[in-house]
Design an enzyme around this catalytic site. Sequence first.
Site, PDB file in Angstrom:
ATOM      1  CB  SER A 159      -0.894   0.076   1.549  1.00 46.81           C
ATOM      2  OG  SER A 159      -1.296   1.298   1.525  1.00 46.81           O
ATOM      3  CE1 TYR A 172      -4.579  -2.101   4.725  1.00 46.11           C
ATOM      4  CE2 TYR A 172      -3.522   0.136   4.298  1.00 46.11           C
ATOM      5  CZ  TYR A 172      -4.149  -1.115   3.845  1.00 46.11           C
ATOM      6  OH  TYR A 172      -4.313  -1.386   2.641  1.00 46.11           O
TER       7      TYR A 172
HETATM    8  P1  NDP Z   1     -11.561  -5.731   0.532  1.00 47.08           P
HETATM    9  O1  NDP Z   1     -11.797  -5.309   1.875  1.00 47.08           O
HETATM   10  O2  NDP Z   1     -12.725  -5.355  -0.598  1.00 47.08           O
HETATM   11  O3  NDP Z   1     -11.201  -7.505   0.475  1.00 47.08           O
HETATM   12  C1  NDP Z   1     -10.533  -8.126   1.312  1.00 47.08           C
HETATM   13  C2  NDP Z   1     -10.476  -9.287   1.255  1.00 47.08           C
HETATM   14  O4  NDP Z   1      -9.884 -10.080   2.182  1.00 47.08           O
HETATM   15  C3  NDP Z   1     -12.117 -10.038   1.455  1.00 47.08           C
HETATM   16  O5  NDP Z   1     -12.408 -11.032   0.626  1.00 47.08           O
HETATM   17  C4  NDP Z   1     -11.926 -10.379   2.942  1.00 47.08           C
HETATM   18  O6  NDP Z   1     -13.063 -11.539   3.121  1.00 47.08           O
HETATM   19  C5  NDP Z   1     -10.567 -10.942   2.866  1.00 47.08           C
HETATM   20  N1  NDP Z   1     -10.258 -10.937   4.457  1.00 47.08           N
HETATM   21  C6  NDP Z   1     -10.087  -9.889   5.263  1.00 47.08           C
HETATM   22  N2  NDP Z   1     -10.199 -10.487   6.602  1.00 47.08           N
HETATM   23  C7  NDP Z   1      -9.976 -12.037   6.450  1.00 47.08           C
HETATM   24  C8  NDP Z   1      -9.499 -12.923   7.348  1.00 47.08           C
HETATM   25  N3  NDP Z   1      -9.488 -12.793   8.712  1.00 47.08           N
HETATM   26  N4  NDP Z   1      -9.400 -14.189   6.762  1.00 47.08           N
HETATM   27  C9  NDP Z   1      -9.516 -14.614   5.446  1.00 47.08           C
HETATM   28  N5  NDP Z   1      -9.866 -13.302   4.583  1.00 47.08           N
HETATM   29  C10 NDP Z   1      -9.918 -12.223   4.959  1.00 47.08           C
HETATM   30  O7  NDP Z   1     -10.163  -5.135   0.003  1.00 47.08           O
HETATM   31  P2  NDP Z   1      -9.250  -4.742  -1.139  1.00 47.08           P
HETATM   32  O8  NDP Z   1      -9.923  -5.663  -2.267  1.00 47.08           O
HETATM   33  O9  NDP Z   1      -9.480  -3.392  -1.472  1.00 47.08           O
HETATM   34  O10 NDP Z   1      -7.764  -4.985  -0.656  1.00 47.08           O
HETATM   35  C11 NDP Z   1      -7.395  -6.074  -1.164  1.00 47.08           C
HETATM   36  C12 NDP Z   1      -5.702  -5.890  -0.861  1.00 47.08           C
HETATM   37  O11 NDP Z   1      -5.309  -4.489  -1.483  1.00 47.08           O
HETATM   38  C13 NDP Z   1      -5.344  -5.543   0.755  1.00 47.08           C
HETATM   39  O12 NDP Z   1      -4.220  -6.273   0.999  1.00 47.08           O
HETATM   40  C14 NDP Z   1      -5.406  -4.182   0.777  1.00 47.08           C
HETATM   41  O13 NDP Z   1      -4.513  -3.744   1.986  1.00 47.08           O
HETATM   42  C15 NDP Z   1      -4.892  -3.669  -0.496  1.00 47.08           C
HETATM   43  N6  NDP Z   1      -4.794  -2.472  -0.898  1.00 47.08           N
HETATM   44  C16 NDP Z   1      -6.089  -1.890  -1.330  1.00 47.08           C
HETATM   45  C17 NDP Z   1      -6.409  -0.514  -1.750  1.00 47.08           C
HETATM   46  C18 NDP Z   1      -7.675  -0.188  -2.223  1.00 47.08           C
HETATM   47  O14 NDP Z   1      -7.633   1.141  -2.612  1.00 47.08           O
HETATM   48  N7  NDP Z   1      -8.496  -0.935  -2.331  1.00 47.08           N
HETATM   49  C19 NDP Z   1      -5.203   0.306  -1.708  1.00 47.08           C
HETATM   50  C20 NDP Z   1      -3.838  -0.335  -1.204  1.00 47.08           C
HETATM   51  C21 NDP Z   1      -3.971  -1.306  -0.909  1.00 47.08           C
HETATM   52  P3  NDP Z   1     -14.467 -11.103   3.531  1.00 47.08           P
HETATM   53  O15 NDP Z   1     -14.928 -10.837   2.009  1.00 47.08           O
HETATM   54  O16 NDP Z   1     -14.986 -12.182   3.929  1.00 47.08           O
HETATM   55  O17 NDP Z   1     -14.515  -9.895   3.979  1.00 47.08           O
END
Ligand code: NDP
Length: 252
Positions: A159, A172
Site C-alpha cells: 500500500s 494497517y
Molecule cells: P476488500 O476489503 O474489498 O477485500 C479484502 C478481502 O480480504 C476480502 O475478501 C476479505 O474477506 C478478506 N479477508 C479479510 N480478513 C480476512 C480474514 N481474517 N481471513 C480471511 N480473509 C480475510 O479489500 P481490497 O480488495 O480493497 O484489498 C485487497 C488488498 O489490497 C489488501 O491487501 C489491501 O490492503 C490492498 N490495498 C487496497 C487498496 C484499495 O484502494 N482498495 C489500496 C492499497 C492496498 P471477506 O470478503 O469475507 O470480508
Amino acid sequence: MQILSIPIDYKPRTNLLSGKTILVTGAGDGIGRSAALNYAKHGASVLLLGRTEKKLEAVYDEIENAGGPKPGIIAMDLATAPETLYVSLAASLGEEFSCLDGILHNAALLGDRRPIESARYTTWHDVMQVNVNAQFLLTQHFLPLLHQAPAASIILTSSTVGRVGKAYWGAYAVSKFATEGFMQVLASELENTSKIRVNSLNPRATNTAMRRAAYPGENPTGNPAPQKIMPAYLFLMGDDSAGITGKAFDAR
Ligand code: NDP
C-alpha cells in the site's frame, strides 16, 4: 525504495497461466475476487481462500460458468487460524497437487483509522495477524510445494502507506511496511537458491469495500474498479515476469 511499473500496454496472452495452480487469499471480494477470476480466465486452477464461504462459492460458480479450470475453496479465518491448520492444509494440498505455481497474498484488514496513542490492542493484533503473520505462515508451510514448481511467483500486497508512513493509518500502515520487509528478506533468501520470485504490489486507490471504508467521503467511482488493474496482477503471476524478484511494484 524504487517503485517499478509493469511494461506500458502489457497484454497477457490468453493461456498465460495455463496448467498452473495458484492460491489467492481474500478471493471472495474486491481485488482478490477480480484476481481469482482473471487467473482462471488465463488458464489457472485457482485455490480460493477467504473467510466468507458464501462469497467464495459465488466466485467458484463464476469461474465454472465461464468454463474455467475447476477451482478449490479454502474457507479459513486468517485472524484466528492456528498454525496446525496451515500445516494440515499444506499436507492435504500436497496430496492433491504436485506443486504450487503461485500465491497472491491479498487478504487484509483495514483496522482502526486513529492515532497510535489511542489504538486498541485487540484490533492492532488482528490486523497484524491477517496482514503479516498469516502471510508468513502460509508462505512457510507452502514453500515445499512452491519449490516443486518450475518457476513460482509470490506476490505480496502493499500500500502507499506501507512505503511512506502517514498519521492515523496505525497497524494497517505498519503491517504493510512489514509486508515490504518480508518481501525483501524472502526474495533475498530465495534469489540464488531457488526459482521462486517474490515481489510486492501496491494496487493504489481502487474502488472496493476497503477503500470505501477508509474514505467514506470520497466518490467511489472516482477510483478504478479492480478489473482495471489486473494487467499488473497477471504480469507478476505469469512467466512474463520471470527473473524479476525483490522488487516493489505499483499496479498503475
Ligand atoms: P476488500 O476489503 O474489498 O477485500 C479484502 C478481502 O480480504 C476480502 O475478501 C476479505 O474477506 C478478506 N479477508 C479479510 N480478513 C480476512 C480474514 N481474517 N481471513 C480471511 N480473509 C480475510 O479489500 P481490497 O480488495 O480493497 O484489498 C485487497 C488488498 O489490497 C489488501 O491487501 C489491501 O490492503 C490492498 N490495498 C487496497 C487498496 C484499495 O484502494 N482498495 C489500496 C492499497 C492496498 P471477506 O470478503 O469475507 O470480508
